[in-house]
Design an enzyme around this catalytic site. Structure first.
Site, mmCIF file in Angstrom:
data_model
loop_
_atom_site.group_PDB
_atom_site.id
_atom_site.type_symbol
_atom_site.label_atom_id
_atom_site.label_comp_id
_atom_site.label_asym_id
_atom_site.label_seq_id
_atom_site.Cartn_x
_atom_site.Cartn_y
_atom_site.Cartn_z
ATOM 1 N N GLU A 142 0.951 -1.225 0.012
ATOM 2 C CA GLU A 142 -0.136 0.007 0.008
ATOM 3 C C GLU A 142 0.837 1.290 0.123
ATOM 4 O O GLU A 142 0.648 2.155 0.679
ATOM 5 C CB GLU A 142 -0.906 0.027 1.166
ATOM 6 N N GLU B 231 -5.280 -8.653 -0.718
ATOM 7 C CA GLU B 231 -6.271 -8.009 0.837
ATOM 8 C C GLU B 231 -7.528 -7.978 -0.030
ATOM 9 O O GLU B 231 -8.004 -7.226 -0.790
ATOM 10 C CB GLU B 231 -5.633 -6.820 1.074
#
Length: 494
Positions: free
Chosen positions: A173, A295
């Site tokens: 991320e 995810e």
């Protein structure tokens, strides 16, 4: 009657077993109290690994496990988690809950867990607060078998032979908690850092670049344009966020609107995969680079009375539908989606397993993974679903979703029924079948109420049960599928 037509004469690609991967972060009670209790714990364990949790994940043939994060990965410094326990650094986990991280679970413990589970390790490296040297030396520590300072350090810490490291993520991320970077900046960093994720010996490391947050199409465009030849996979993160958080709806406290909104948000994965695949194919038409959805899952408000930084939530039949719908999407796009990891494995977000003290329960999500096991490494078959749209105006979804595959002479069809009431008659026809159906078996996961969950006092309220199948002809069967259900249909042919 709803219908599913499977084209048995149209073999497509193999469904990678790595689509059924899991994710373990130093967050809440995923690692500590989840996978790891320590060798001196009163809870039954195998050299510190919690025995009941290990057995639960072995039962669903976990193919890979991602670690140490998540956001935690980009503040994790691997040297803090090696060597004698008493000398490991203690610190505050500033991302998740403000609790003490004693680093008793580190590189050796994680790779030992993967060996115990019989799964591939997927490690995320630190780009956000780490250095190229730190990442390079970690890979060397784990995988180099020759003489070097890092291999010597590994041997001093009790592991003579190098490990096989299957997958390595270069940052996590990076558009957010991993550094708040712009795509162009991260693309340059990826090119630099991945250079030093060296392959020592014959075992290739599958390198994964940090990909987009949900529908950030530009991030995918930039990464593929600037770095596609240097990556094996590009990650994608998408959570089915609990609707109407202002009213503190939780995993078990929701209404019909919340049911349909959640399933609509899960179904959006279809749009995400298709659009990101289109962008990737501009630079990679042969689909060499995998889309790695590492995810995904439901993100509810935490259970009342729990630490908000621990992200602990229950799991109902709604979560099971989210898992079934999502995995059907991954199967049907497995030419591009070849790795995925539900978030997270134990006690965090949409966990297949929950623990409390010395007790453990399997959630409805666990049962979906159990039911979908036959798809692992099977051959995908083209299939068409004829169904109706249901739900309110702002949350229309298909009532039925499905995916199909075959392996070793057995055909597997998995389907979801999102209707809140009433059963559905569903016809499944194996078109183009060479032979005829000689045996069938179906299992069902369902619930009488949409917010029922398994608890530590009643652990089997929602569990897998048999479902009857009616043979209509040599290539067609019919099932009566209850509302709010996930189904596995197995068909033998001769």
């Amino acid at each position: 009657m709803d219908s599913i037509v499977v084209s048995c004469d149209r073999d497509l690609n193999k469904i990678s077993r790595d689509i059924y991967g899991h994710f373990s972060e130093h967050l809440g009670r995923c690692i500590y109290g989840g996978f790891w209790v320590g060798k001196d714990s009163d809870i039954p364990n195998i050299n510190g690994y919690r025995k009941d949790v290990v057995e639960a994940f072995k039962e669903i043939d976990i193919p890979n496990l991602r670690w140490p994060g998540g956001c935690f990965a980009d503040e994790y410094h691997w040297r803090d988690g090696i060597g004698p326990y008493e000398k490991r650094k203690r610190m505050i986990n500033t991302h998740w809950g403000g609790v003490v991280e004693d680093n008793s679970f580190g590189t050796h413990e994680f790779l030992g867990l993967c060996e115990l589970l019989g799964c591939k390790p997927y490690i995320n490296g630190n780009v956000g607060s780490g250095t190229v040297q730190e990442m390079s030396e970690w890979v060397e520590y784990m995988t180099f078998g020759g003489e070097s300072p890092m291999s010597k350090l590994r041997q001093e810490n009790g592991h003579k032979e190098p490990w096989k490291l299957d997958m390595f993520g270069v940052g996590n991320e990076s558009w957010g908690c991993g550094g708040n970077m712009k795509a162009e900046h991260y693309a340059n960093l990826y090119r630099q850092y991945q250079t030093y994720v060296r392959q020592y010996g014959a075992d290739k490391i599958f390198k994964i670049a940090c990909g987009p947050n949900s529908s950030d199409w530009n991030w995918t465009e930039v990464l593929m344009r600037e770095a596609a030849p240097l990556m094996d996979g590009l990650s994608l993160h998408h959570y089915t966020i609990e609707p109407d958080w202002d009213n503190k709806h939780t995993a078990t406290n929701f209404d019909e609107k919340g049911w349909y909104l959640a399933l609509r948000n899960a179904s959006y994965m279809e749009t995400l995969v298709r659009r990101h695949d289109e962008i990737m194919s501009k630079y990679d038409p042969d689909k060499r680079v995998a889309l790695v959805v590492d995810e995904w899952g439901m993100w509810h408000a935490v259970e009342p009375g729990t630490n908000p930084g621990f992200l602990y939530q229950q799991s109902t039949i709604r979560d099971a539908l989210v898992a079934g719908i999502t995995l059907n999407i991954f199967n049907n796009h497995s030419d591009r989606v070849r790795v995925a990891n539900i978030a997270q494995a134990v006690n965090v977000l949409q966990a297949p397993v929950l623990t409390e003290g010395n007790r453990m329960i399997k959630t409805p999500t666990w049962y979906v993974f159990h039911m979908y096991k036959p798809h692992m490494d099977a051959t995908l078959l083209a299939s068409r679903v004829a169904t109706n749209q249901i739900g309110p105006e702002n949350a229309r979804i298909d009532a039925v979703t499905s995916s199909a595959s075959h392996k070793n002479g057995t055909y597997t069809v998995t389907l979801t029924n999102a209707e809140l009431s009433g059963s559905k008659e569903v016809s499944v026809r194996l078109a183009g079948l060479s032979g005829k159906i000689c045996g069938t078996k179906a299992s069902l996961l369902s619930s009488d109420q949409m917010n029922t969950c398994n608890t530590f006092e009643a652990s089997d309220k929602i569990c897998e049960k048999e479902l009857s199948v009616r043979l209509i002809s040599s290539d067609e069967v019919v099932l009566t599928v209850p509302a709010m259900s996930v189904v596995n249909l197995t068909i033998c042919v001769k």
